[in-house]
Scaffold this motif. Structure first.
Motif, PDB file in Angstrom:
ATOM      1  N   VAL A  36      -5.840   0.543   6.783  1.00  0.00           N
ATOM      2  CA  VAL A  36      -5.657   1.992   6.844  1.00  0.00           C
ATOM      3  C   VAL A  36      -5.623   2.475   8.289  1.00  0.00           C
ATOM      4  CG1 VAL A  36      -6.726   4.208   6.277  1.00  0.00           C
ATOM      5  CG2 VAL A  36      -6.658   2.386   4.572  1.00  0.00           C
ATOM      6  N   MET A  37      -6.491   1.926   9.140  1.00  0.00           N
ATOM      7  CA  MET A  37      -6.488   2.317  10.549  1.00  0.00           C
ATOM      8  C   MET A  37      -5.184   1.907  11.233  1.00  0.00           C
ATOM      9  SD  MET A  37      -9.104   4.069  11.403  1.00  0.00           S
ATOM     10  CE  MET A  37      -8.957   3.960  13.175  1.00  0.00           C
ATOM     11  N   THR A  38      -4.584   0.782  10.810  1.00  0.00           N
ATOM     12  CA  THR A  38      -3.299   0.367  11.369  1.00  0.00           C
ATOM     13  C   THR A  38      -2.204   1.350  10.979  1.00  0.00           C
ATOM     14  OG1 THR A  38      -3.934  -1.960  11.340  1.00  0.00           O
ATOM     15  CG2 THR A  38      -1.590  -1.462  11.425  1.00  0.00           C
ATOM     16  N   LEU A  39      -2.157   1.719   9.690  1.00  0.00           N
ATOM     17  CA  LEU A  39      -1.166   2.705   9.254  1.00  0.00           C
ATOM     18  C   LEU A  39      -1.365   4.040   9.968  1.00  0.00           C
ATOM     19  CD1 LEU A  39      -1.152   1.980   5.401  1.00  0.00           C
ATOM     20  CD2 LEU A  39       0.477   1.183   7.118  1.00  0.00           C
ATOM     21  N   PHE A  40      -2.617   4.420  10.150  1.00  0.00           N
ATOM     22  CA  PHE A  40      -2.892   5.668  10.858  1.00  0.00           C
ATOM     23  C   PHE A  40      -2.494   5.574  12.326  1.00  0.00           C
ATOM     24  CE2 PHE A  40      -5.919   7.755  13.736  1.00  0.00           C
ATOM     25  CZ  PHE A  40      -5.650   9.087  13.445  1.00  0.00           C
ATOM     26  N   ALA A  41      -2.791   4.441  12.965  1.00  0.00           N
ATOM     27  CA  ALA A  41      -2.509   4.302  14.395  1.00  0.00           C
ATOM     28  C   ALA A  41      -1.014   4.368  14.677  1.00  0.00           C
ATOM     29  CB  ALA A  41      -3.084   2.991  14.923  1.00  0.00           C
ATOM     30  N   ILE A  42      -0.187   3.816  13.782  1.00  0.00           N
ATOM     31  CA  ILE A  42       1.269   3.850  13.998  1.00  0.00           C
ATOM     32  C   ILE A  42       1.782   5.276  13.947  1.00  0.00           C
ATOM     33  CG2 ILE A  42       3.479   3.104  13.068  1.00  0.00           C
ATOM     34  CD1 ILE A  42       2.077   0.576  12.068  1.00  0.00           C
ATOM     35  N   VAL A  43       1.385   6.020  12.906  1.00  0.00           N
ATOM     36  CA  VAL A  43       1.819   7.413  12.804  1.00  0.00           C
ATOM     37  C   VAL A  43       1.222   8.244  13.939  1.00  0.00           C
ATOM     38  CG1 VAL A  43       1.766   9.472  11.348  1.00  0.00           C
ATOM     39  CG2 VAL A  43       2.129   7.246  10.315  1.00  0.00           C
ATOM     40  N   PHE A  44      -0.044   7.996  14.262  1.00  0.00           N
ATOM     41  CA  PHE A  44      -0.717   8.727  15.329  1.00  0.00           C
ATOM     42  C   PHE A  44      -0.009   8.515  16.661  1.00  0.00           C
ATOM     43  CE2 PHE A  44      -4.551   9.081  18.231  1.00  0.00           C
ATOM     44  CZ  PHE A  44      -4.612  10.459  18.146  1.00  0.00           C
ATOM     45  N   GLU A  45       0.387   7.277  16.923  1.00  0.00           N
ATOM     46  CA  GLU A  45       1.085   6.990  18.175  1.00  0.00           C
ATOM     47  C   GLU A  45       2.422   7.702  18.245  1.00  0.00           C
ATOM     48  OE1 GLU A  45       2.485   3.170  20.876  1.00  0.00           O
ATOM     49  OE2 GLU A  45       1.647   2.854  18.879  1.00  0.00           O
ATOM     50  N   ARG A  46       3.186   7.655  17.161  1.00  0.00           N
ATOM     51  CA  ARG A  46       4.512   8.270  17.171  1.00  0.00           C
ATOM     52  C   ARG A  46       4.421   9.792  17.256  1.00  0.00           C
ATOM     53  NH1 ARG A  46       8.228   5.307  12.715  1.00  0.00           N
ATOM     54  NH2 ARG A  46       9.765   6.645  13.751  1.00  0.00           N
ATOM     55  N   SER A  69       4.584   5.239   8.460  1.00  0.00           N
ATOM     56  CA  SER A  69       4.167   3.850   8.687  1.00  0.00           C
ATOM     57  C   SER A  69       4.173   3.056   7.389  1.00  0.00           C
ATOM     58  CB  SER A  69       2.774   3.829   9.318  1.00  0.00           C
ATOM     59  OG  SER A  69       1.844   4.504   8.494  1.00  0.00           O
ATOM     60  N   LEU A  70       3.812   3.686   6.272  1.00  0.00           N
ATOM     61  CA  LEU A  70       3.882   2.989   4.989  1.00  0.00           C
ATOM     62  C   LEU A  70       5.321   2.661   4.631  1.00  0.00           C
ATOM     63  CD1 LEU A  70       2.346   1.976   2.501  1.00  0.00           C
ATOM     64  CD2 LEU A  70       2.596   4.264   1.513  1.00  0.00           C
ATOM     65  N   ALA A  71       6.245   3.577   4.893  1.00  0.00           N
ATOM     66  CA  ALA A  71       7.661   3.309   4.645  1.00  0.00           C
ATOM     67  C   ALA A  71       8.176   2.187   5.545  1.00  0.00           C
ATOM     68  CB  ALA A  71       8.472   4.582   4.864  1.00  0.00           C
ATOM     69  N   ASP A  72       7.714   2.142   6.795  1.00  0.00           N
ATOM     70  CA  ASP A  72       8.128   1.052   7.688  1.00  0.00           C
ATOM     71  C   ASP A  72       7.639  -0.297   7.183  1.00  0.00           C
ATOM     72  OD1 ASP A  72       9.327   2.907   9.290  1.00  0.00           O
ATOM     73  OD2 ASP A  72       7.676   3.041  10.716  1.00  0.00           O
ATOM     74  N   GLY A  73       6.396  -0.340   6.670  1.00  0.00           N
ATOM     75  CA  GLY A  73       5.882  -1.591   6.129  1.00  0.00           C
ATOM     76  C   GLY A  73       6.667  -2.062   4.916  1.00  0.00           C
ATOM     77  N   LEU A  74       7.022  -1.140   4.030  1.00  0.00           N
ATOM     78  CA  LEU A  74       7.833  -1.524   2.860  1.00  0.00           C
ATOM     79  C   LEU A  74       9.228  -1.965   3.285  1.00  0.00           C
ATOM     80  CD1 LEU A  74       6.812   1.300   0.369  1.00  0.00           C
ATOM     81  CD2 LEU A  74       6.064  -1.074   0.372  1.00  0.00           C
ATOM     82  N   LYS A  75       9.785  -1.322   4.300  1.00  0.00           N
ATOM     83  CA  LYS A  75      11.106  -1.721   4.783  1.00  0.00           C
ATOM     84  C   LYS A  75      11.076  -3.141   5.332  1.00  0.00           C
ATOM     85  CE  LYS A  75      12.306  -0.714   8.848  1.00  0.00           C
ATOM     86  NZ  LYS A  75      12.640  -0.035  10.116  1.00  0.00           N
ATOM     87  N   LEU A  76      10.053  -3.464   6.114  1.00  0.00           N
ATOM     88  CA  LEU A  76       9.947  -4.822   6.655  1.00  0.00           C
ATOM     89  C   LEU A  76       9.759  -5.846   5.545  1.00  0.00           C
ATOM     90  CD1 LEU A  76       7.726  -4.256   9.811  1.00  0.00           C
ATOM     91  CD2 LEU A  76      10.133  -4.893   9.754  1.00  0.00           C
ATOM     92  N   ALA A  77       9.032  -5.477   4.488  1.00  0.00           N
ATOM     93  CA  ALA A  77       8.792  -6.432   3.402  1.00  0.00           C
ATOM     94  C   ALA A  77      10.068  -6.793   2.666  1.00  0.00           C
ATOM     95  CB  ALA A  77       7.761  -5.856   2.432  1.00  0.00           C
TER      96      ALA A  77
END
Length: 492
Positions: A36-46, A69-77
């Motif tokens: 969750v902190m990773t997903l938050f950090a990506i959006v927070f950074e952008r 960030s959740l959409a980016d993770g699903l796209k990469l998957a």
């Protein structure tokens, strides 16, 4: 530190007594928190970088773009998994895993709060602790470099190899500075246990300045400012973040050590970077910012350091540290690689060693001579600071002497103009290319480092027995097979 202030702090005796299902709950909780902190950090950074650059940032996926960030993770998957033809397949697959697992393991010794009740069981809000808890974090961060080096080498390409070698040299160099920066914390706290370091920062620090007693700050970021500054600089370099993101410099290395990776394997490298950011931010909060204890003036409230409230204070400190990472990325330009390595070895490491000597001297004099804090600062701290500043000033003037003389000559008009660099003639049979070894002066008088132009990736022993790969076909989705030989009757 008073006994009353540390009464609710866990000790080493409180660990290792949990039932198996409670340990499993803690493991799942730590894993979920990091994701969750990773997903938050990506959006927070952008979002923060977009705010600094006066643009909107992600605003399409979810409310106000918070699910980007959740959409980016699903796209990469769901992206196609491409396998380079020259890759060492087993090492190519295992490298992202080696980089990701230590990043998660390092968070296991981070204290998130005091003792709490989980399903009726009293337990510390921390997975595990040890007398050498901080060294576990350092060991895990050192293991992560293996995944980066193996990933760059196993890709079978030149630029990923250069990126992985850069990352290895950078992480090893700045790990030394990071390790030296926290030695002063060990001297003050008297322990390397993370939970006991947090307990050592509890309460007020009673100071005596020539008979005048007052309550001072207890955070080691205030008591040991040089250690805190060195730690902040070192962890930015170790996590390969801007302005120290030289292993991923797109202007020099295309994309760095993960250039040949795609799909979930690239996502694992991405995840490892952000988990490392969260881990070093949590370690900074633990060692220098009081850990999970509430800052002033919230600490005036009696219930601020009990129950589940400390988890909130801890996460706020981690978010503040993440903001510093993002702030640096949106503000500072990238350094030159030789300047960056010179800064680590010739500035950070000597400064950390001198600081350790100064802190140890002050602690020893204070204990043996029975001096107050003010007397130690006056009789020991100020002379040491004066000597250090004088040495740094002399060294700075000596190192900049050539530049200063050149500037004076240029101002007087006596410097010769620089001759333009003459390129070799263009070849008609192939692309325009400069030779690997050329005569004449270097690119710059300052000795700008030029990577070898004829670098060859060391081949994998497992690929020696396989079929050679034809030129012009660098990637493939599977094992390359030769095309069938056409028969004579096919032409007819």
């Amino acid at each position: 530190m008073t006994a009353l202030a540390a009464a609710d702090s866990p000790t080493l005796a409180d660990f290792g007594n949990d039932v198996w299902w409670l340990v499993l709950v803690k493991i799942v909780g730590v894993f979920g928190l990091l994701v969750v902190m990773t997903l938050f950090a990506i959006v927070f950074e952008r979002k923060v970088v977009a705010r600094m650059q006066q643009r909107s940032g992600p605003n399409r996926v979810g409310p106000r773009g918070y699910l980007q960030s959740l959409a980016d993770g699903l796209k990469l998957a769901f992206k196609e998994d491409i396998m380079p033809a020259l890759a060492d397949k087993p090492v190519y697959f295992i490298a992202p895993v080696i980089a990701t697992i230590p990043a998660f393991l390092a968070f296991s010794v981070i204290p998130l709060g005091p003792e709490v009740s989980i399903f009726g069981q009293r337990t510390p809000l921390q997975l595990i602790d040890a007398p050498i808890g901080v060294l576990v974090v350092l060991a895990c961060s050192a293991m992560g470099v293996y995944g980066i080096v193996l990933g760059g080498w196993a890709s079978g390409s030149t630029y990923p190899l250069l990126g992985s070698l850069r990352s290895a040299a950078q992480m090893v160099s700045y790990e030394i500075a990071m390790g030296l920066s926290i030695v002063a914390v060990f001297l003050y706290a008297g322990t390397m246990s993370t939970s006991e370091i947090v307990a050592a920062q509890a309460g007020d620090n009673r100071l005596d300045f020539f008979g005048l007693e007052f309550d001072g700050p207890s955070w080691y970021a205030v008591l040991l400012p040089v250690s805190f500054i060195i730690y902040v600089i070192a962890v930015v370099g170790e996590t390969n973040r801007a302005p120290f993101d030289l292993p991923e410099a797109e202007s020099e290395l295309v994309g760095g050590f993960h250039t040949e990776y795609s799909s979930l394997k690239f996502a694992l490298f991405f995840l490892a970077e952000y988990v490392n950011m969260v881990t070093v931010s949590a370690l900074a909060a633990t060692l220098f910012l009081g850990g999970w204890r509430a800052p002033w003036p919230v600490s005036i409230w009696d219930g601020a350091n009990s129950g589940w409230w400390p988890l909130l204070w801890f996460l706020l400190k981690v978010v503040a540290a993440l903001f510093v990472f993002i702030w640096l990325r949106g503000t500072l330009p990238r350094l030159r690689y030789d300047q960056f390595m010179r800064f680590g070895w010739k500035v950070l490491v000597p400064t950390a060693l001198v600081w350790i000597l100064a802190v140890a001297t002050m602690r020893t004099v204070s204990r043996e001579a029975n001096l107050s804090s003010g007397e130690v600062a006056l009789y020991v701290g100020l002379p040491i600071a004066a000597v250090v500043l004088a040495v740094l000033l002399i060294a700075s003037r000596k190192s900049n002497e050539d530049t200063r003389i050149a500037a004076l000559n240029a101002a007087a008009g006596s410097i010769n103009p620089t001759e333009p660099e003459v390129l070799p003639p263009v070849r008609t049979e192939g692309a325009r290319r400069r030779p690997a070894q050329r005569s004449g002066p270097a690119r710059a008088e300052g000795g700008f480092p030029i990577p070898p132009m004829d670098l060859v990736v060391p081949p994998s022993p497992r690929l020696a027995s396989k079929e050679p790969v034809a030129a012009g076909a660098p990637v493939a989705s599977g094992r390359r097979r030769p095309s069938p030989t056409p028969r004579k009757d096919d032409d007819a």
